[in-house]
Design a protein around this motif. Structure first.
Motif, PDB file in Angstrom:
ATOM      1  N   HIS A  79       0.605  15.002   6.078  1.00 36.47           N
ATOM      2  CA  HIS A  79       2.021  14.843   6.386  1.00 36.47           C
ATOM      3  C   HIS A  79       2.779  16.143   6.144  1.00 36.47           C
ATOM      4  O   HIS A  79       3.543  16.606   6.999  1.00 36.47           O
ATOM      5  CB  HIS A  79       2.604  13.703   5.529  1.00 36.47           C
ATOM      6  CG  HIS A  79       4.069  13.484   5.725  1.00 36.47           C
ATOM      7  ND1 HIS A  79       5.020  14.197   5.048  1.00 36.47           N
ATOM      8  CD2 HIS A  79       4.739  12.621   6.526  1.00 36.47           C
ATOM      9  CE1 HIS A  79       6.225  13.799   5.427  1.00 36.47           C
ATOM     10  NE2 HIS A  79       6.074  12.837   6.318  1.00 36.47           N
TER      11      HIS A  79
ATOM     12  N   TYR B  47       5.661  10.142  12.600  1.00 36.07           N
ATOM     13  CA  TYR B  47       4.478  10.157  11.741  1.00 36.07           C
ATOM     14  C   TYR B  47       4.096   8.735  11.340  1.00 36.07           C
ATOM     15  O   TYR B  47       2.916   8.370  11.371  1.00 36.07           O
ATOM     16  CB  TYR B  47       4.722  11.015  10.493  1.00 36.07           C
ATOM     17  CG  TYR B  47       3.458  11.227   9.688  1.00 36.07           C
ATOM     18  CD1 TYR B  47       2.618  12.291   9.965  1.00 36.07           C
ATOM     19  CD2 TYR B  47       3.096  10.353   8.665  1.00 36.07           C
ATOM     20  CE1 TYR B  47       1.444  12.490   9.246  1.00 36.07           C
ATOM     21  CE2 TYR B  47       1.927  10.538   7.940  1.00 36.07           C
ATOM     22  CZ  TYR B  47       1.111  11.606   8.239  1.00 36.07           C
ATOM     23  OH  TYR B  47      -0.055  11.791   7.532  1.00 36.07           O
ATOM     24  N   ASP B  48       5.079   7.940  10.963  1.00 38.28           N
ATOM     25  CA  ASP B  48       4.795   6.560  10.551  1.00 38.28           C
ATOM     26  C   ASP B  48       4.229   5.727  11.693  1.00 38.28           C
ATOM     27  O   ASP B  48       3.453   4.801  11.456  1.00 38.28           O
ATOM     28  CB  ASP B  48       6.059   5.897  10.001  1.00 38.28           C
ATOM     29  CG  ASP B  48       6.442   6.439   8.633  1.00 38.28           C
ATOM     30  OD1 ASP B  48       5.599   7.101   7.992  1.00 38.28           O
ATOM     31  OD2 ASP B  48       7.593   6.205   8.214  1.00 38.28           O
TER      32      ASP B  48
ATOM     33  N   ARG C 170       0.558   5.675   0.717  1.00 38.36           N
ATOM     34  CA  ARG C 170      -0.225   6.700   1.396  1.00 38.36           C
ATOM     35  C   ARG C 170      -1.167   7.367   0.405  1.00 38.36           C
ATOM     36  O   ARG C 170      -0.849   7.513  -0.773  1.00 38.36           O
ATOM     37  CB  ARG C 170       0.694   7.730   2.028  1.00 38.36           C
ATOM     38  CG  ARG C 170       1.537   7.125   3.147  1.00 38.36           C
ATOM     39  CD  ARG C 170       2.145   8.203   4.003  1.00 38.36           C
ATOM     40  NE  ARG C 170       2.894   7.617   5.097  1.00 38.36           N
ATOM     41  CZ  ARG C 170       2.357   7.240   6.255  1.00 38.36           C
ATOM     42  NH1 ARG C 170       1.077   7.396   6.463  1.00 38.36           N
ATOM     43  NH2 ARG C 170       3.106   6.729   7.205  1.00 38.36           N
ATOM     44  N   THR C 171      -2.316   7.796   0.907  1.00 40.73           N
ATOM     45  CA  THR C 171      -3.304   8.474   0.064  1.00 40.73           C
ATOM     46  C   THR C 171      -2.903   9.938  -0.107  1.00 40.73           C
ATOM     47  O   THR C 171      -2.075  10.473   0.646  1.00 40.73           O
ATOM     48  CB  THR C 171      -4.693   8.399   0.709  1.00 40.73           C
ATOM     49  OG1 THR C 171      -4.654   9.121   1.946  1.00 40.73           O
ATOM     50  CG2 THR C 171      -5.128   6.957   0.942  1.00 40.73           C
TER      51      THR C 171
ATOM     52  N   SER D 283       0.825  -1.199   0.000  1.00 39.95           N
ATOM     53  CA  SER D 283       0.000   0.000   0.000  1.00 39.95           C
ATOM     54  C   SER D 283       0.862   1.253   0.000  1.00 39.95           C
ATOM     55  O   SER D 283       1.998   1.239   0.453  1.00 39.95           O
ATOM     56  CB  SER D 283      -0.889   0.025   1.235  1.00 39.95           C
ATOM     57  OG  SER D 283      -1.857  -0.977   1.158  1.00 39.95           O
TER      58      SER D 283
ATOM     59  N   ASP E 148      -3.540  11.913   3.039  1.00 41.66           N
ATOM     60  CA  ASP E 148      -2.518  11.610   4.038  1.00 41.66           C
ATOM     61  C   ASP E 148      -1.222  12.353   3.720  1.00 41.66           C
ATOM     62  O   ASP E 148      -0.556  12.875   4.619  1.00 41.66           O
ATOM     63  CB  ASP E 148      -2.271  10.098   4.090  1.00 41.66           C
ATOM     64  CG  ASP E 148      -1.314   9.706   5.197  1.00 41.66           C
ATOM     65  OD1 ASP E 148      -1.406  10.274   6.308  1.00 41.66           O
ATOM     66  OD2 ASP E 148      -0.468   8.831   4.953  1.00 41.66           O
ATOM     67  N   ARG E 149      -0.870  12.435   2.459  1.00 39.42           N
ATOM     68  CA  ARG E 149       0.347  13.164   2.073  1.00 39.42           C
ATOM     69  C   ARG E 149       0.207  14.656   2.364  1.00 39.42           C
ATOM     70  O   ARG E 149       1.166  15.303   2.775  1.00 39.42           O
ATOM     71  CB  ARG E 149       0.659  12.925   0.597  1.00 39.42           C
ATOM     72  CG  ARG E 149       1.122  11.514   0.331  1.00 39.42           C
ATOM     73  CD  ARG E 149       1.377  11.275  -1.157  1.00 39.42           C
ATOM     74  NE  ARG E 149       1.632   9.884  -1.423  1.00 39.42           N
ATOM     75  CZ  ARG E 149       2.790   9.267  -1.260  1.00 39.42           C
ATOM     76  NH1 ARG E 149       3.818   9.950  -0.827  1.00 39.42           N
ATOM     77  NH2 ARG E 149       2.931   7.989  -1.529  1.00 39.42           N
TER      78      ARG E 149
ATOM     79  N   PHE F   7       0.536   7.474  12.253  1.00 39.91           N
ATOM     80  CA  PHE F   7      -0.314   7.258  11.071  1.00 39.91           C
ATOM     81  C   PHE F   7       0.302   6.181  10.186  1.00 39.91           C
ATOM     82  O   PHE F   7       0.857   6.484   9.120  1.00 39.91           O
ATOM     83  CB  PHE F   7      -0.487   8.547  10.275  1.00 39.91           C
ATOM     84  CG  PHE F   7      -1.047   9.697  11.046  1.00 39.91           C
ATOM     85  CD1 PHE F   7      -2.391   9.737  11.364  1.00 39.91           C
ATOM     86  CD2 PHE F   7      -0.231  10.756  11.448  1.00 39.91           C
ATOM     87  CE1 PHE F   7      -2.909  10.810  12.069  1.00 39.91           C
ATOM     88  CE2 PHE F   7      -0.741  11.835  12.153  1.00 39.91           C
ATOM     89  CZ  PHE F   7      -2.086  11.861  12.465  1.00 39.91           C
TER      90      PHE F   7
ATOM     91  N   VAL G  42       0.936   3.256   7.447  1.00 37.18           N
ATOM     92  CA  VAL G  42       0.393   2.997   6.119  1.00 37.18           C
ATOM     93  C   VAL G  42      -0.543   1.793   6.239  1.00 37.18           C
ATOM     94  O   VAL G  42      -0.157   0.769   6.785  1.00 37.18           O
ATOM     95  CB  VAL G  42       1.509   2.690   5.105  1.00 37.18           C
ATOM     96  CG1 VAL G  42       0.918   2.321   3.742  1.00 37.18           C
ATOM     97  CG2 VAL G  42       2.456   3.851   4.994  1.00 37.18           C
TER      98      VAL G  42
END
Length: 144
Positions: free
Chosen positions: A12, A131-132, A4-5, A2, A8-9, A135, A137
């Motif tokens: 970020h 972040y990872d 990131r959408t 997958s 989401d980017r 949130f 993936v």
């Protein structure tokens, strides 16, 4: 696998800049003995210019690669050249206006910028790690 959408980017990027400036501005003001407002202007303007430069530079670099070598795949050597030219160009763009705005020498502005780059290298690593974790993936659906 997958990815990131788009939303989401965007999250970020926005959070990266917001947290980065929230840390950078007061720390840089104290470290460089400058008013918080001045360092806020330097931070916001620098981030904006860096973002625009990133877009223009990468577009130009890819066009140059396509013309010179027929593709845009970057070897390790090409990546080193890429980052050095990017950072050199950004320095050339940012140093004179920072020196002028803060009323400091070009040398002082260069030293300031080197410290800022050092901060952002560490910050970027820590931010992306956090972040990872906050949130992650989403995992791709596995076929039945």
């Amino acid at each position: 696998m997958s990815m990131r959408t788009f939303p989401d980017r965007v999250r970020h990027a926005v959070l990266f800049e917001a947290f980065g400036l929230a840390i950078f501005v007061p720390v840089a003001a104290a470290l460089f003995n400058q008013p918080v407002g001045h360092m806020g202007v330097v931070g916001v303007v620098s981030a904006t210019i860096a973002t625009l430069w990133n877009f223009v530079y990468n577009l130009g670099f890819d066009h140059a690669m396509l013309r010179l070598v027929g593709h845009t795949r970057k070897s390790l050597k090409a990546r080193v050249v890429h980052v050095l030219l990017f950072e050199g160009g950004l320095l050339a763009i940012l140093i004179p206006p920072i020196a002028w705005y803060l009323g400091i020498t070009v040398w002082q502005a260069l030293m300031m910028d080197m410290a800022i780059v050092g901060f952002y290298v560490v910050y970027t690593f820590a931010y992306n790690l956090a972040y990872d974790r906050v949130f992650p993936v989403p995992q791709a659906a596995q076929p039945a």
